[in-house]
Design an enzyme around this catalytic site. Sequence first.
Site, PDB file in Angstrom:
ATOM      1  N   SER A   1       0.832  -1.200   0.000  1.00 39.04           N
ATOM      2  CA  SER A   1       0.000   0.000   0.000  1.00 39.04           C
ATOM      3  C   SER A   1       0.873   1.258   0.000  1.00 39.04           C
ATOM      4  O   SER A   1       1.652   1.466  -0.925  1.00 39.04           O
ATOM      5  CB  SER A   1      -0.961  -0.037   1.193  1.00 39.04           C
ATOM      6  OG  SER A   1      -1.930   0.980   1.130  1.00 39.04           O
TER       7      SER A   1
ATOM      8  N   ASP B   1      -9.588  -2.982  -6.012  1.00 39.82           N
ATOM      9  CA  ASP B   1      -8.977  -2.289  -4.878  1.00 39.82           C
ATOM     10  C   ASP B   1      -9.782  -1.031  -4.544  1.00 39.82           C
ATOM     11  O   ASP B   1      -9.992  -0.172  -5.399  1.00 39.82           O
ATOM     12  CB  ASP B   1      -7.534  -1.908  -5.226  1.00 39.82           C
ATOM     13  CG  ASP B   1      -6.693  -1.596  -3.999  1.00 39.82           C
ATOM     14  OD1 ASP B   1      -7.228  -0.988  -3.056  1.00 39.82           O
ATOM     15  OD2 ASP B   1      -5.506  -1.960  -3.989  1.00 39.82           O
TER      16      ASP B   1
ATOM     17  N   HIS C   1      -7.310  -5.385  -1.295  1.00 46.14           N
ATOM     18  CA  HIS C   1      -6.125  -4.608  -0.960  1.00 46.14           C
ATOM     19  C   HIS C   1      -5.224  -5.265   0.088  1.00 46.14           C
ATOM     20  O   HIS C   1      -4.010  -5.089   0.061  1.00 46.14           O
ATOM     21  CB  HIS C   1      -6.571  -3.230  -0.459  1.00 46.14           C
ATOM     22  CG  HIS C   1      -5.462  -2.271  -0.232  1.00 46.14           C
ATOM     23  ND1 HIS C   1      -4.796  -1.631  -1.253  1.00 46.14           N
ATOM     24  CD2 HIS C   1      -4.872  -1.823   0.920  1.00 46.14           C
ATOM     25  CE1 HIS C   1      -3.866  -0.834  -0.763  1.00 46.14           C
ATOM     26  NE2 HIS C   1      -3.903  -0.932   0.551  1.00 46.14           N
TER      27      HIS C   1
END
Length: 456
Positions: A168, A405, A433
């Site tokens: 991320s 996502d 995610h």
Amino acid sequence: MIAAAKILEQRTHLVPGKLKITEHFFEVPRDYTKPSAGTLKLFARSARKAERPADNSDPEDKKRSQLPWFVYLQGGPGFECRSPQNNAWTNTILDKGYQLLCLDQRGTGLSTPVTASTLGLRGNDPVQANYLKSFRADSIVKDCEAIRKALTADYPAEKQKWTVMGQSFGGFCATTYLSFYPEGLKEVFIFGGLPPMVNGPDEVYERLYKKVIQRNEAYYQKYPEDVDRVKKIVTLLQKFGDSTVRLSSEGSLSARRFQQLGLQFGAHGGIDTVHELVLRASSDLSQFGHLTRGTLSSIEQSLSFDENILYSVLHEPIYCQGTASNWSAERIIQKYSEFSLPKDGPIYFTGEMMYPFMLNAYSELRKVKAPAELIASYADWPSLYSLPQLAQNTVPVYAAVYIDDMYVDFDFSMDTAGRIKGCKTFVTNAMYHDAVRSRVDDVMKGVWALRDDVMD
């Protein structure tokens, strides 16, 4: 030129699972362009296999201590790393011949943590705001370079590069790393973190709100009975106002704060998590007419903004290059009536967005309201990426990209992948995610297949 970090302390311990864990403390400049501005203490844990755990004089130990480094950059911004033995993928990395470094990025964990109380020690509101500017990806990657040089000082020159894995926001940092310090990188792995090449967050939220709407629709399709439940809960919260339903943290549960539970929708099992909270709250209302302490505590614990204030204060500026964020999510949400209150149809939850109301609703954020407002209006942010450098990149890059996502837009991710020369992508619509935690074996297999040319 980044100088090597000063090693303050290194202590090694054995943990179950035949791992040798070393706890590292380093010292680095707070502002690399102004060394006189003071220093920060950074913390990291490294792991390697302990084939002969009881014998510290093992002649092979020095050889193992010079295994190639693999550094993990946590998502966020503003979240610390788990210890290596608590990561499901640690043994996968060690089995591939690396030693692993899990870094608490500056301001998180034990790395000179930024909290309301520690920030208050810095001085007045403008001083605090200026301090907060030092905790974006551009500073984090300089820390990485300083630490890399410290840890590989005794390595042969050809072995001093290391591998970076970014999850991320950690992938955002890895892309900044590729832009400005590629000479320190051997290879890069990115999981759900190819950043949008934008100068500010407005277009990011334009796209992400649409994805959040889709997740709300999936939620109510699975749990249609929650349409009425959510309405009743929100009606109660609106009846008593924004500050009447008090939480144990001294914050308050407003209707808008309750909507933030949609942050969970982007993870595996997130829809079910929200349903469980809604069901519990609805049960309270039907039995007692109010939300019980246990329910309020569960709602409070699901939103960790008080514990990680960098996540809130710097979330929009992580997209800024020469522009101010100006509470982008608050401005953009006005275009989407699906999130408005009150509302005749189903009430939609919001996602990974930060709003100015949070500076009143959350007790710790309330204490940093003034510097947070200054950060939101600050425009002179430096560049986070170099498109020319990425276009001529020579570092191997392997990235997992999730079609669905909710936090990092798929089309933006694929656009960025195309801008990084040589970037290979593992694209899937079967994961969300948090796959590196929830679907670790599957996503690791897909990404490492890119590296090992299995899919060519």
